[in-house]
Enzyme design. Sequence first.
Site, PDB file in Angstrom:
ATOM      1  CG  ASP A  62      -2.120   0.783   0.949  1.00 23.21           C
ATOM      2  OD1 ASP A  62      -3.157  -0.035   1.174  1.00 23.21           O
ATOM      3  OD2 ASP A  62      -2.184   1.937   0.797  1.00 23.21           O
ATOM      4  CB  ALA A  76     -20.810  -8.746   5.134  1.00 19.97           C
ATOM      5  CD  GLU A  77     -16.273  -2.953   5.806  1.00 16.27           C
ATOM      6  OE1 GLU A  77     -16.089  -2.230   6.928  1.00 16.27           O
ATOM      7  OE2 GLU A  77     -16.060  -2.406   4.656  1.00 16.27           O
ATOM      8  CB  ALA A 114     -24.497  -9.503  -5.569  1.00 15.69           C
ATOM      9  CG  LEU A 145     -27.053  -8.468  -0.731  1.00 15.71           C
ATOM     10  CD1 LEU A 145     -25.710  -8.279  -0.737  1.00 15.71           C
ATOM     11  CD2 LEU A 145     -27.921  -9.284   0.100  1.00 15.71           C
ATOM     12  N   GLY A 150     -25.545   1.573   5.322  1.00 10.74           N
ATOM     13  CA  GLY A 150     -24.153   2.284   5.133  1.00 10.74           C
ATOM     14  C   GLY A 150     -23.209   1.573   4.528  1.00 10.74           C
ATOM     15  CB  CYS A 159     -19.753  -1.531  -1.209  1.00 13.85           C
ATOM     16  SG  CYS A 159     -17.747  -1.571  -1.128  1.00 13.85           S
ATOM     17  CG  PHE A 208     -21.216   0.464   7.690  1.00 14.36           C
ATOM     18  CD1 PHE A 208     -19.574   0.030   8.044  1.00 14.36           C
ATOM     19  CD2 PHE A 208     -21.966  -0.556   7.122  1.00 14.36           C
ATOM     20  CE1 PHE A 208     -19.234  -0.837   7.391  1.00 14.36           C
ATOM     21  CE2 PHE A 208     -21.389  -1.506   6.488  1.00 14.36           C
ATOM     22  CZ  PHE A 208     -20.086  -1.924   6.495  1.00 14.36           C
ATOM     23  NE  ARG A 268     -14.682   2.586   3.939  1.00 16.07           N
ATOM     24  CZ  ARG A 268     -14.021   1.594   3.328  1.00 16.07           C
ATOM     25  NH1 ARG A 268     -13.378   2.084   2.378  1.00 16.07           N
ATOM     26  NH2 ARG A 268     -14.063   0.348   3.575  1.00 16.07           N
TER      27      ARG A 268
HETATM   28  P1  NAD Z   1      -9.807   0.645   1.193  1.00 16.59           P
HETATM   29  O1  NAD Z   1      -9.981   2.248   0.937  1.00 16.59           O
HETATM   30  O2  NAD Z   1     -10.015   0.445   2.722  1.00 16.59           O
HETATM   31  O3  NAD Z   1      -8.573   0.159   0.725  1.00 16.59           O
HETATM   32  C1  NAD Z   1      -7.804   0.553  -0.698  1.00 16.59           C
HETATM   33  C2  NAD Z   1      -6.434   0.627  -0.215  1.00 16.59           C
HETATM   34  O4  NAD Z   1      -5.783   0.653  -1.361  1.00 16.59           O
HETATM   35  C3  NAD Z   1      -6.233   1.833   0.473  1.00 16.59           C
HETATM   36  O5  NAD Z   1      -5.436   1.793   1.603  1.00 16.59           O
HETATM   37  C4  NAD Z   1      -5.302   2.829  -0.587  1.00 16.59           C
HETATM   38  O6  NAD Z   1      -4.122   3.483   0.156  1.00 16.59           O
HETATM   39  C5  NAD Z   1      -4.654   1.685  -1.313  1.00 16.59           C
HETATM   40  N1  NAD Z   1      -4.135   2.128  -2.616  1.00 16.59           N
HETATM   41  C6  NAD Z   1      -4.810   2.860  -3.823  1.00 16.59           C
HETATM   42  N2  NAD Z   1      -4.191   2.948  -4.815  1.00 16.59           N
HETATM   43  C7  NAD Z   1      -2.904   2.287  -4.406  1.00 16.59           C
HETATM   44  C8  NAD Z   1      -1.734   2.060  -5.413  1.00 16.59           C
HETATM   45  N3  NAD Z   1      -1.570   2.685  -6.595  1.00 16.59           N
HETATM   46  N4  NAD Z   1      -0.537   1.410  -4.862  1.00 16.59           N
HETATM   47  C9  NAD Z   1      -0.943   0.907  -3.516  1.00 16.59           C
HETATM   48  N5  NAD Z   1      -1.785   1.031  -2.812  1.00 16.59           N
HETATM   49  C10 NAD Z   1      -2.941   1.714  -3.185  1.00 16.59           C
HETATM   50  O7  NAD Z   1     -10.921   0.042   0.372  1.00 16.59           O
HETATM   51  P2  NAD Z   1     -11.753  -1.473   0.435  1.00 16.59           P
HETATM   52  O8  NAD Z   1     -12.812  -1.059   1.532  1.00 16.59           O
HETATM   53  O9  NAD Z   1     -10.560  -2.375   0.931  1.00 16.59           O
HETATM   54  O10 NAD Z   1     -12.211  -1.768  -0.883  1.00 16.59           O
HETATM   55  C11 NAD Z   1     -11.469  -1.978  -2.059  1.00 16.59           C
HETATM   56  C12 NAD Z   1     -12.212  -2.404  -3.286  1.00 16.59           C
HETATM   57  O11 NAD Z   1     -12.951  -3.637  -2.905  1.00 16.59           O
HETATM   58  C13 NAD Z   1     -13.379  -1.524  -3.540  1.00 16.59           C
HETATM   59  O12 NAD Z   1     -13.442  -1.495  -4.879  1.00 16.59           O
HETATM   60  C14 NAD Z   1     -14.647  -2.008  -3.046  1.00 16.59           C
HETATM   61  O13 NAD Z   1     -15.756  -1.630  -3.682  1.00 16.59           O
HETATM   62  C15 NAD Z   1     -14.469  -3.479  -2.917  1.00 16.59           C
HETATM   63  N6  NAD Z   1     -15.209  -4.132  -1.844  1.00 16.59           N
HETATM   64  C16 NAD Z   1     -15.190  -3.527  -0.616  1.00 16.59           C
HETATM   65  C17 NAD Z   1     -15.582  -4.567   0.440  1.00 16.59           C
HETATM   66  C18 NAD Z   1     -15.866  -4.050   1.731  1.00 16.59           C
HETATM   67  O14 NAD Z   1     -16.570  -4.608   2.721  1.00 16.59           O
HETATM   68  N7  NAD Z   1     -15.228  -2.996   2.227  1.00 16.59           N
HETATM   69  C19 NAD Z   1     -16.246  -5.720   0.076  1.00 16.59           C
HETATM   70  C20 NAD Z   1     -16.144  -6.129  -1.289  1.00 16.59           C
HETATM   71  C21 NAD Z   1     -15.689  -5.652  -2.350  1.00 16.59           C
HETATM   72  C1  UGA Z   2     -22.113  -5.456   1.680  1.00 16.87           C
HETATM   73  C2  UGA Z   2     -22.365  -6.892   1.354  1.00 16.87           C
HETATM   74  O1  UGA Z   2     -23.393  -7.640   2.073  1.00 16.87           O
HETATM   75  C3  UGA Z   2     -21.313  -7.860   0.768  1.00 16.87           C
HETATM   76  O2  UGA Z   2     -21.567  -9.101   0.266  1.00 16.87           O
HETATM   77  C4  UGA Z   2     -20.268  -7.261   0.129  1.00 16.87           C
HETATM   78  O3  UGA Z   2     -19.157  -7.679  -0.533  1.00 16.87           O
HETATM   79  C5  UGA Z   2     -20.044  -5.625   0.277  1.00 16.87           C
HETATM   80  O4  UGA Z   2     -21.390  -5.075   0.757  1.00 16.87           O
HETATM   81  C6  UGA Z   2     -19.111  -4.747  -0.696  1.00 16.87           C
HETATM   82  O5  UGA Z   2     -19.339  -4.971  -1.660  1.00 16.87           O
HETATM   83  O6  UGA Z   2     -18.556  -3.874  -0.085  1.00 16.87           O
HETATM   84  P1  UGA Z   2     -21.229  -4.714   4.037  1.00 16.87           P
HETATM   85  O7  UGA Z   2     -21.457  -3.459   3.224  1.00 16.87           O
HETATM   86  O8  UGA Z   2     -19.931  -4.901   4.536  1.00 16.87           O
HETATM   87  O9  UGA Z   2     -21.515  -5.821   2.940  1.00 16.87           O
HETATM   88  O10 UGA Z   2     -22.314  -4.996   5.293  1.00 16.87           O
HETATM   89  P2  UGA Z   2     -23.687  -5.570   5.008  1.00 16.87           P
HETATM   90  O11 UGA Z   2     -23.888  -6.504   6.054  1.00 16.87           O
HETATM   91  O12 UGA Z   2     -24.260  -5.963   3.790  1.00 16.87           O
HETATM   92  O13 UGA Z   2     -24.476  -4.417   5.602  1.00 16.87           O
HETATM   93  C7  UGA Z   2     -24.621  -2.992   4.807  1.00 16.87           C
HETATM   94  C8  UGA Z   2     -25.526  -1.967   5.445  1.00 16.87           C
HETATM   95  O14 UGA Z   2     -26.840  -2.623   5.605  1.00 16.87           O
HETATM   96  C9  UGA Z   2     -25.324  -2.024   6.923  1.00 16.87           C
HETATM   97  O15 UGA Z   2     -25.286  -0.540   7.287  1.00 16.87           O
HETATM   98  C10 UGA Z   2     -26.337  -2.704   7.645  1.00 16.87           C
HETATM   99  O16 UGA Z   2     -26.685  -2.008   9.047  1.00 16.87           O
HETATM  100  C11 UGA Z   2     -27.571  -2.632   6.706  1.00 16.87           C
HETATM  101  N1  UGA Z   2     -28.366  -3.733   6.938  1.00 16.87           N
HETATM  102  C12 UGA Z   2     -28.022  -5.111   6.447  1.00 16.87           C
HETATM  103  C13 UGA Z   2     -29.800  -3.383   7.346  1.00 16.87           C
HETATM  104  O17 UGA Z   2     -30.106  -2.273   7.614  1.00 16.87           O
HETATM  105  N2  UGA Z   2     -30.716  -4.333   7.240  1.00 16.87           N
HETATM  106  C14 UGA Z   2     -30.149  -5.610   7.029  1.00 16.87           C
HETATM  107  O18 UGA Z   2     -31.194  -6.708   7.151  1.00 16.87           O
HETATM  108  C15 UGA Z   2     -29.009  -6.063   6.698  1.00 16.87           C
END
Ligand code: NAD
Ligand code: UGA
Length: 469
Positions: free
Chosen positions: A37, A174-175, A229, A233, A279, A282, A344, A352
């Site tokens: 990173d 999911a987080e 997906a 959701l 929240g 994504c 969230f 976020r």
């Molecule tokens: P994040 O912001 O937490 O992490 C991304 C990281 O990439 C940052 O730390 C940033 O500094 C780094 N970065 C950016 N450009 C870079 C470069 N050129 N070289 C090195 N590092 C670099 O983001 P995230 O939540 O991990 O999400 C990443 C991707 O995954 C997004 O596209 C998101 O939509 C997807 N996604 C997120 C979740 C989730 O639950 N957060 C779940 C599924 C998919």
């Molecule tokens: C969501 C999807 O569930 C993942 O499959 C996907 O990979 C991810 O987005 C992504 O692409 O980032 P996440 O946002 O981490 O995961 O968490 P969720 O459990 O989906 O919850 C999202 C939001 O919806 C939260 O604010 C949660 O409180 C809310 N939620 C969820 C509700 O209000 N009701 C529900 O029944 C479920």
Amino acid sequence: MIQRVHKITCIGAGYVGGPTMAVIADNCPDIRITVVDLNTKRIDDWNSNDLSKLPIYEPGLDEIIINCRGKNLFFSTEVEKHISEADLIFLCVNTPVKTQGIGAGEASDLKWIESSARQVAFHARGETIVVEKSTIPVKTAVTIKTILDSSIENLDSKKQNKKFHVLSNPEFLAEGTAVEDLQNPERVLIGGEDEGASEALTLIYKNWIPDNKIIRTNLWSSELSKLTANAFLAQRISSINSISALCEVTGANVNEVKKAIGMDSRIGSKFLNAGPGFGGSCFKKDILNLVYLCGYYGLIEVASYWRKVVEINEWQQKRITKIILEKLFGTLTNKKISILGFSFKSDTNDTRESPAISICKDLLSEGANLHIYDPKVNLQQIEFELNSHKSDSGTWCYSSSIYESIEDSHCVVIITEWQEFKSINWENVSKKMLKPSWVFDTRGIISINDLKSTCLNIWTIGKGDDLWK
Ligand code: NAD
Ligand code: UGA
């Protein structure tokens, strides 16, 4: 032709890159994985001996980090070096919504994808599989492939026998349940035309995931499945939230409705919890991205259908502030309000797009004094989220415990469903509140029994006032 992957580099040590690589490392001891990173602080935190400093809180993650870090899992800022050593590279960088220019507010900002693809194009050696793990618009793989292939034109690259294969492998974790989701996913999706590269990635997952859960599609289906997906959701949440408002005015109970409809296997019981609106980083961005794509292809009705899901979500958040204002006699000026939960959702420190942000900002605009407590979100993070809000009326401060937050308050607003909020002794805390005291339960986690022998007034999502009498 790469048959077996020995070295993986993941670009992006965030909420996806960190946990995903940790779980791959845990299940594949023979593969050396480096997560890189540009953010030095983030990498330092991943390398910290004090595991409470890991940049991401996820249940179970610290144990995996102890098992793997320094053995086959490394965190580094040496992006170029680790790109050059890898035979497979995951792109796990952020893809937020564009804030300016064409498509602002809807389209994904692909500048981080492009810059990491350029780094890979320049520094990779020999044959390299490049895997999109970030969530991106359909057809982004073409952009990545074009950038990568254009680097092969020069003589040095030809001498180094540079060759790239691009795959899509979206992440569905999911987080809050990331480790569990990664250890035991319902499916792994691999999109791409190159048989050898797909097989090499499949072999990695086969170390712990049954074959029948690993599905293959073409690149575009894979990219679109991820957006779809998330949209489906989120749509369920907006649907149940819209019904929660109807329950409140008709005397129905949203939990009973949820149970009744969820037992229909065609509907299913998950993602039907009414709340303060979805929240997270994504859902909103991915739906807006879908809206943009539909608009781009002239599918205006489809775009407006999905946009409504986001609009209902925003409406739900505003609705909650209006109800609080109404119950507290139409004014919040100088009233102490206890805010329980800022992340969230529970079990994550991620804020976020948390509904807490917009609800707190609205309450501040009404002049309230907020005392915010969250078990995992720290003061700096709340400052980061609320500081952009310029209000000359309300104030906020950070509370270090539930009780500090509640003492002398007019009302408590539960925004996140943290476990510890489910076992609050309301009899005790109600004695410390100003009268008349209110609890606004936006997650529906309090039961009528919890409030017996208190003089608290309660409003809960999706339940008419009559149900509490
Ligand atoms: P994040 O912001 O937490 O992490 C991304 C990281 O990439 C940052 O730390 C940033 O500094 C780094 N970065 C950016 N450009 C870079 C470069 N050129 N070289 C090195 N590092 C670099 O983001 P995230 O939540 O991990 O999400 C990443 C991707 O995954 C997004 O596209 C998101 O939509 C997807 N996604 C997120 C979740 C989730 O639950 N957060 C779940 C599924 C998919
Ligand atoms: C969501 C999807 O569930 C993942 O499959 C996907 O990979 C991810 O987005 C992504 O692409 O980032 P996440 O946002 O981490 O995961 O968490 P969720 O459990 O989906 O919850 C999202 C939001 O919806 C939260 O604010 C949660 O409180 C809310 N939620 C969820 C509700 O209000 N009701 C529900 O029944 C479920």
